[in-house]
Design a protein around this motif. Structure first.
Motif, PDB file in Angstrom:
ATOM      1  N   LEU A  63       0.650  -1.242  -0.300  1.00  0.00           N
ATOM      2  CA  LEU A  63       0.185   0.025  -0.280  1.00  0.00           C
ATOM      3  C   LEU A  63       0.709   1.616   0.350  1.00  0.00           C
ATOM      4  CD1 LEU A  63      -2.863  -0.651   2.593  1.00  0.00           C
ATOM      5  CD2 LEU A  63      -2.768  -0.508   0.034  1.00  0.00           C
ATOM      6  N   GLU A  64       2.191   1.278   0.570  1.00  0.00           N
ATOM      7  CA  GLU A  64       3.308   2.562   0.371  1.00  0.00           C
ATOM      8  C   GLU A  64       3.370   2.700  -1.143  1.00  0.00           C
ATOM      9  OE1 GLU A  64       6.906   3.160   2.786  1.00  0.00           O
ATOM     10  OE2 GLU A  64       7.201   1.954   0.905  1.00  0.00           O
ATOM     11  N   ASP A  65       3.584   1.086  -1.337  1.00  0.00           N
ATOM     12  CA  ASP A  65       3.422   2.069  -3.296  1.00  0.00           C
ATOM     13  C   ASP A  65       2.726   2.772  -3.680  1.00  0.00           C
ATOM     14  OD1 ASP A  65       6.624   0.341  -3.230  1.00  0.00           O
ATOM     15  OD2 ASP A  65       5.432  -1.288  -2.819  1.00  0.00           O
ATOM     16  N   VAL A  66       0.960   1.800  -3.805  1.00  0.00           N
ATOM     17  CA  VAL A  66       0.056   2.888  -4.441  1.00  0.00           C
ATOM     18  C   VAL A  66       0.459   4.001  -4.160  1.00  0.00           C
ATOM     19  CG1 VAL A  66      -1.999   2.577  -4.729  1.00  0.00           C
ATOM     20  CG2 VAL A  66      -0.547  -0.397  -3.913  1.00  0.00           C
ATOM     21  N   GLY A  67       0.348   4.368  -2.814  1.00  0.00           N
ATOM     22  CA  GLY A  67       0.254   5.609  -2.422  1.00  0.00           C
ATOM     23  C   GLY A  67       1.178   6.262  -2.857  1.00  0.00           C
ATOM     24  N   TYR A  68       2.660   6.208  -3.079  1.00  0.00           N
ATOM     25  CA  TYR A  68       3.516   7.001  -3.751  1.00  0.00           C
ATOM     26  C   TYR A  68       2.951   7.310  -4.905  1.00  0.00           C
ATOM     27  CZ  TYR A  68       6.575   7.730   0.670  1.00  0.00           C
ATOM     28  OH  TYR A  68       7.323   8.466   1.513  1.00  0.00           O
ATOM     29  N   LEU A  69       3.321   6.041  -5.843  1.00  0.00           N
ATOM     30  CA  LEU A  69       3.501   5.939  -7.253  1.00  0.00           C
ATOM     31  C   LEU A  69       2.175   6.541  -7.379  1.00  0.00           C
ATOM     32  CD1 LEU A  69       5.282   2.757  -7.464  1.00  0.00           C
ATOM     33  CD2 LEU A  69       6.368   5.631  -7.726  1.00  0.00           C
ATOM     34  N   LEU A  70       0.456   5.901  -7.775  1.00  0.00           N
ATOM     35  CA  LEU A  70      -0.045   6.229  -7.681  1.00  0.00           C
ATOM     36  C   LEU A  70      -0.938   7.445  -7.325  1.00  0.00           C
ATOM     37  CD1 LEU A  70      -1.241   2.798  -8.301  1.00  0.00           C
ATOM     38  CD2 LEU A  70      -0.503   4.185  -9.763  1.00  0.00           C
ATOM     39  N   GLY A  71      -1.355   7.611  -6.432  1.00  0.00           N
ATOM     40  CA  GLY A  71      -2.380   8.664  -5.446  1.00  0.00           C
ATOM     41  C   GLY A  71      -3.412   8.493  -4.864  1.00  0.00           C
ATOM     42  N   LEU A  72      -3.584   7.231  -5.311  1.00  0.00           N
ATOM     43  CA  LEU A  72      -4.864   6.569  -4.583  1.00  0.00           C
ATOM     44  C   LEU A  72      -5.171   6.510  -2.998  1.00  0.00           C
ATOM     45  CD1 LEU A  72      -5.416   3.439  -7.669  1.00  0.00           C
ATOM     46  CD2 LEU A  72      -6.487   6.031  -7.243  1.00  0.00           C
ATOM     47  N   PRO A  73      -6.190   6.840  -2.412  1.00  0.00           N
ATOM     48  CA  PRO A  73      -6.362   6.749  -1.500  1.00  0.00           C
ATOM     49  C   PRO A  73      -6.193   5.242  -1.052  1.00  0.00           C
ATOM     50  CG  PRO A  73      -8.080   7.293  -2.358  1.00  0.00           C
ATOM     51  CD  PRO A  73      -7.512   7.678  -3.490  1.00  0.00           C
ATOM     52  N   ILE A  74      -5.523   5.433   0.212  1.00  0.00           N
ATOM     53  CA  ILE A  74      -5.022   3.516   0.772  1.00  0.00           C
ATOM     54  C   ILE A  74      -5.638   3.772   1.864  1.00  0.00           C
ATOM     55  CG2 ILE A  74      -3.082   4.308  -0.223  1.00  0.00           C
ATOM     56  CD1 ILE A  74      -1.097   4.640   1.678  1.00  0.00           C
ATOM     57  N   ASP A  75      -6.381   4.233   2.206  1.00  0.00           N
ATOM     58  CA  ASP A  75      -7.053   3.885   3.319  1.00  0.00           C
ATOM     59  C   ASP A  75      -8.175   4.407   3.526  1.00  0.00           C
ATOM     60  OD1 ASP A  75      -8.124   3.446   5.801  1.00  0.00           O
ATOM     61  OD2 ASP A  75      -7.639   5.406   6.941  1.00  0.00           O
ATOM     62  N   GLY A  76      -9.334   4.071   4.217  1.00  0.00           N
ATOM     63  CA  GLY A  76     -10.794   4.726   3.978  1.00  0.00           C
ATOM     64  C   GLY A  76     -11.937   3.270   3.834  1.00  0.00           C
ATOM     65  N   GLU A  77     -13.629   3.084   3.078  1.00  0.00           N
ATOM     66  CA  GLU A  77     -13.901   2.015   3.064  1.00  0.00           C
ATOM     67  C   GLU A  77     -13.701   0.550   1.644  1.00  0.00           C
ATOM     68  OE1 GLU A  77     -18.181   3.065   2.499  1.00  0.00           O
ATOM     69  OE2 GLU A  77     -17.585   4.959   3.964  1.00  0.00           O
ATOM     70  N   PRO A  78     -13.896  -0.115   2.251  1.00  0.00           N
ATOM     71  CA  PRO A  78     -13.729  -1.277   1.373  1.00  0.00           C
ATOM     72  C   PRO A  78     -14.516  -1.394   0.027  1.00  0.00           C
ATOM     73  CG  PRO A  78     -15.208  -2.453   2.901  1.00  0.00           C
ATOM     74  CD  PRO A  78     -14.933  -1.303   3.556  1.00  0.00           C
ATOM     75  N   VAL A  79     -14.573  -1.133  -1.342  1.00  0.00           N
ATOM     76  CA  VAL A  79     -14.663  -1.087  -2.351  1.00  0.00           C
ATOM     77  C   VAL A  79     -15.835  -2.874  -2.553  1.00  0.00           C
ATOM     78  CG1 VAL A  79     -14.580  -1.091  -5.092  1.00  0.00           C
ATOM     79  CG2 VAL A  79     -12.939   0.412  -3.537  1.00  0.00           C
ATOM     80  N   PRO A 118       0.679  14.652  -0.884  1.00  0.00           N
ATOM     81  CA  PRO A 118      -0.777  15.308   0.023  1.00  0.00           C
ATOM     82  C   PRO A 118      -0.864  14.590   1.591  1.00  0.00           C
ATOM     83  CG  PRO A 118      -1.295  14.074  -1.743  1.00  0.00           C
ATOM     84  CD  PRO A 118       0.474  13.746  -1.726  1.00  0.00           C
ATOM     85  N   GLU A 119      -1.593  14.812   2.403  1.00  0.00           N
ATOM     86  CA  GLU A 119      -1.855  14.626   3.625  1.00  0.00           C
ATOM     87  C   GLU A 119      -2.831  13.445   3.570  1.00  0.00           C
ATOM     88  OE1 GLU A 119      -3.556  16.446   7.388  1.00  0.00           O
ATOM     89  OE2 GLU A 119      -4.057  17.567   5.465  1.00  0.00           O
ATOM     90  N   ASP A 120      -3.425  13.373   3.023  1.00  0.00           N
ATOM     91  CA  ASP A 120      -3.942  11.568   3.296  1.00  0.00           C
ATOM     92  C   ASP A 120      -3.207  10.422   2.695  1.00  0.00           C
ATOM     93  OD1 ASP A 120      -4.621  12.942   0.640  1.00  0.00           O
ATOM     94  OD2 ASP A 120      -5.896  11.539   0.588  1.00  0.00           O
ATOM     95  N   ILE A 121      -2.308  10.775   2.264  1.00  0.00           N
ATOM     96  CA  ILE A 121      -1.164   9.767   1.531  1.00  0.00           C
ATOM     97  C   ILE A 121      -0.503  10.046   2.981  1.00  0.00           C
ATOM     98  CG2 ILE A 121       0.093   8.605   0.261  1.00  0.00           C
ATOM     99  CD1 ILE A 121      -2.321   8.221  -0.877  1.00  0.00           C
ATOM    100  N   ARG A 122      -0.018  10.756   2.823  1.00  0.00           N
ATOM    101  CA  ARG A 122       1.177  10.966   3.907  1.00  0.00           C
ATOM    102  C   ARG A 122       0.885  10.019   5.338  1.00  0.00           C
ATOM    103  NH1 ARG A 122       2.536  15.744   3.762  1.00  0.00           N
ATOM    104  NH2 ARG A 122       0.743  16.655   5.788  1.00  0.00           N
ATOM    105  N   ASP A 123      -0.206  10.711   6.020  1.00  0.00           N
ATOM    106  CA  ASP A 123      -1.390   9.921   7.066  1.00  0.00           C
ATOM    107  C   ASP A 123      -0.971   8.382   7.474  1.00  0.00           C
ATOM    108  OD1 ASP A 123      -0.904  12.909   8.110  1.00  0.00           O
ATOM    109  OD2 ASP A 123      -2.273  13.152   7.965  1.00  0.00           O
ATOM    110  N   ASN A 124      -1.526   8.136   6.230  1.00  0.00           N
ATOM    111  CA  ASN A 124      -2.178   7.027   6.377  1.00  0.00           C
ATOM    112  C   ASN A 124      -0.880   5.760   5.206  1.00  0.00           C
ATOM    113  OD1 ASN A 124      -4.152   6.953   7.075  1.00  0.00           O
ATOM    114  ND2 ASN A 124      -4.735   8.138   5.071  1.00  0.00           N
TER     115      ASN A 124
END
Length: 625
Positions: A104-120, A317-323
């Motif tokens: 999930l760390e890679d996803v956050g850095y590389l794609l910028g998608l939210p990695i925390d939240g409700e399940p899809v 972005p803050e929401d990526i950094r915090d998660n």
């Protein structure tokens, strides 16, 4: 490496219990599948024209950065070689240096998608009309749907340009169509090539609510499932976010990584931008075998365990950094029916930590949504949803007791498949096997039976028989190996041609296929006369007869009338090359009529032909290799 020339692992199969289904087993057996067909459809995303209001809605839904990601040319051979290293039992790559994975760390850095939240997760559909009419305002024609999937081309042709003076409802419909196209061509691309399931549409009904979903976790779950499927020996395609996979490799492995044109604008979030634009470096002629060999010999110095360590937090972005801490969470990733384990405890060096021996992986059922429409999958995945809800409680702690990784590496070498490609060619293994068999046969032939009782003499005779039978069986295999080995370069050219052919026209495909078919036809003709079985246990089948220390090798042939056979009498062939030459130079003068009288005592394994005290004389069984 000598040990892995014959046993690539795993020595202990308690972890990689599905080895026989894995593509590496097929490759070891000589069954090449070439480069995978990679399905990602980002090339036409720039044909959509979004208004400022649409861009705002896309950002609210959580896709503001994914929208900006450029189309990156995929390196199919590199992706294929990485897939050969992926293990669905652990959801990690098994490299020579240990396990690694996309987290999930890679996803956050590389794609910028939210990695925390409700399940899809939500409701599945088997038809498109009703859901498209509700959320898009129109239904596709019958030729643009397939079950619960709609063609990407229909979405683009119908919704790619929103009217300037459109009402809010119409703007939202066009934006939902764009989001469905966006996820269907990137993070949720399918092996169908040009379709996307409409089950994602209801998640875009409210754009603020859409922004609360963990789209990054869903993208990673989807990619894990795609990697697992593609790693099976029966598969030839792969889907999912392959841009993420390839850029992950570029950041972490110095294999296939292009040299960058230094452009400051590329060093921005999300960090796939680093690989935007034209690359320099010789990558066009690299095939799967090239990358496989590089990964089989991967050195620790070629791995960057922490590639993001020098990236400033101010760029995130803050929401990526915090998660980002969720990159170390042992949890369940969910994308509708695709629930996949996220196991960072197996690759802690990617977080700058020492790697202990990880815990055993609990096996889980990989569910599928089936064919029933209108089914809410939430009720079928309570356990998986429970793990995701506890994700912040499942973060792997630092183990202070791990001082060094020697124990881990020793354990890892026993449970992994260390090499995928054969370090020693199959033909060389045949030669080595035949040399050993020949030595055993020589010892058995020269062994004195003086003083042996009946049981001992029977055992010695049995050993002689088995050794010679194995040698006999290897004659055809060895000759095939030598014939095939001489054409190995031609076979590799055909495979490389197959990889290149997928980018050319169908006409070229047909011509190349015809060429390959001709080669296979010639190869099969060569093998027909070589691989004929000589069954010493079947008195009615082809036989070998020893007389005056010469051997007759009888082969059935359709060119001789009645059920007669052609028998060839080699002249004391001492080396495998001589036998191979003989196979190529046999003419009619080398054959004789079939021998009918066969030494029954020899074939039955009896010892009547030897008296106690006699020393068995070496015969030509021992040199027919």
């Amino acid at each position: 490496m000598d040990f892995y020339a014959t046993n690539p692992g795993p020595i202990d199969d308690s972890v990689l219990y599905d080895q026989e289904k894995h593509v590496s087993s097929a490759i070891w057996e000589g069954q090449e599948r070439g480069a995978l067909r990679c399905h990602e459809h980002t090339s036409k995303l720039d044909q959509w024209t979004l208004t400022l209001k649409q861009i705002e809605l896309v950002r609210k839904a959580g896709f503001g950065y994914l929208r900006l990601i450029p189309a990156i040319s995929l390196d199919n051979p590199l992706i294929s070689a990485l897939v050969e290293r992926w293990r669905r039992e652990t959801n990690t790559f098994h490299f020579t240096v240990g396990e690694m994975s996309i987290t999930l760390e890679d996803v956050g850095y590389l794609l910028g998608l939210p990695i925390d939240g409700e399940p899809v997760i939500g409701v599945t559909y088997t038809t498109c009309d009703a859901v498209c009419m509700k959320f898009l305002g129109r239904a596709p024609d019958s030729g643009s749907t397939s079950g619960g999937m709609v063609k990407l081309s229909w979405l683009k042709e119908t919704f790619s340009r929103c009217p300037v003076n459109a009402q809010l409802e119409e703007i939202e419909r066009h934006t939902r169509a764009y989001l469905l196209y966006l996820v269907g061509s990137t993070i949720f691309s399918t092996t169908t090539g040009n379709k996307v399931p409409v089950m994602y549409l209801p998640l875009f009904e409210n754009f603020d609510q859409a922004g609360r979903y963990a789209w990054g976790a869903a993208a990673l779950s989807f990619l894990y499932r795609a990697l697992g499927n593609a790693s099976l020996r029966s598969q030839s395609t792969i889907s999912g976010c392959l841009t993420l996979l390839q850029c992950w490799s570029y950041f972490r492995l110095n294999i296939g990584r292009p040299r960058l044109n230094h452009d400051p604008s590329h060093d921005r979030f999300p960090f796939v931008f680093r690989w935007k634009g034209k690359h320099t470096g010789p990558t066009t002629n690299r095939d799967v075998a090239f990358y496989r060999k590089a990964l089989d010999s991967l050195k620790p110095s070629e791995v960057e365990w922490c590639p993001y360590i020098n990236i400033s937090d101010a760029l995130l972005p803050e929401d990526i950094r915090d998660n980002l801490i969720l990159g170390r969470s042992n949890t369940m990733l969910i994308c509708f029916d695709k629930a996949e384990r996220h196991l960072p405890d197996r690759c802690l060096r990617q977080f700058g930590l020492r790697q202990p021996i990880p815990l055993d992986v609990q096996q889980w059922e990989r569910k599928s949504r089936g064919v029933d429409g209108g089914v809410d999958l939430s009720g079928k995945m309570e356990t998986e949803l429970g793990e995701w809800s506890d994700r912040h409680l499942r973060v792997v702690d630092v183990d202070e007791d791990v001082v060094e990784e020697t124990h881990y590496l020793h354990w890892f070498l026993k449970i992994t498949r260390k090499v995928v490609g054969r370090p020693v060619p199959i033909s060389s293994e045949f030669q080595r096997m035949n040399a050993a068999l020949r030595e055993i046969a020589n010892v058995a032939d020269m062994l004195s039976t003086h003083g042996m009782d009946d049981q001992q003499m029977h055992s010695v005779t049995r050993i002689r028989f088995l050794a010679h039978e194995c040698l006999r069986d290897q004659i055809g295999n060895m000759m095939i190996a030598e014939v095939t080995d001489s054409d190995q370069n031609e076979v590799e050219k055909k495979i490389r041609g197959k990889e290149r052919i997928r980018r050319r026209s169908m006409g070229v495909k047909r011509r190349r296929k015809d060429d390959l078919g001709h080669f296979q036809s010639v190869s099969s003709q060569q093998q027909f006369c070589i691989a004929a079985a000589i069954d010493m246990m079947d008195p009615t089948g082809p036989m070998c007869h020893v007389e005056n220390h010469d051997m007759e090798m009888c082969l059935p042939t359709a060119s001789v009338p009645d059920d007669s056979q052609l028998c060839y009498m080699p002249n004391k062939l001492d080396e495998s090359q001589q036998l191979s030459d003989a196979a190529n130079e046999i003419d009619d003068s080398s054959f004789c009529p079939r021998v009918e009288d066969v030494d029954h005592n020899l074939l039955s394994g009896g010892d009547h032909g030897l008296e106690n005290g006699d020393i068995g004389q070496q015969n030509d069984y021992s040199v027919l290799v």
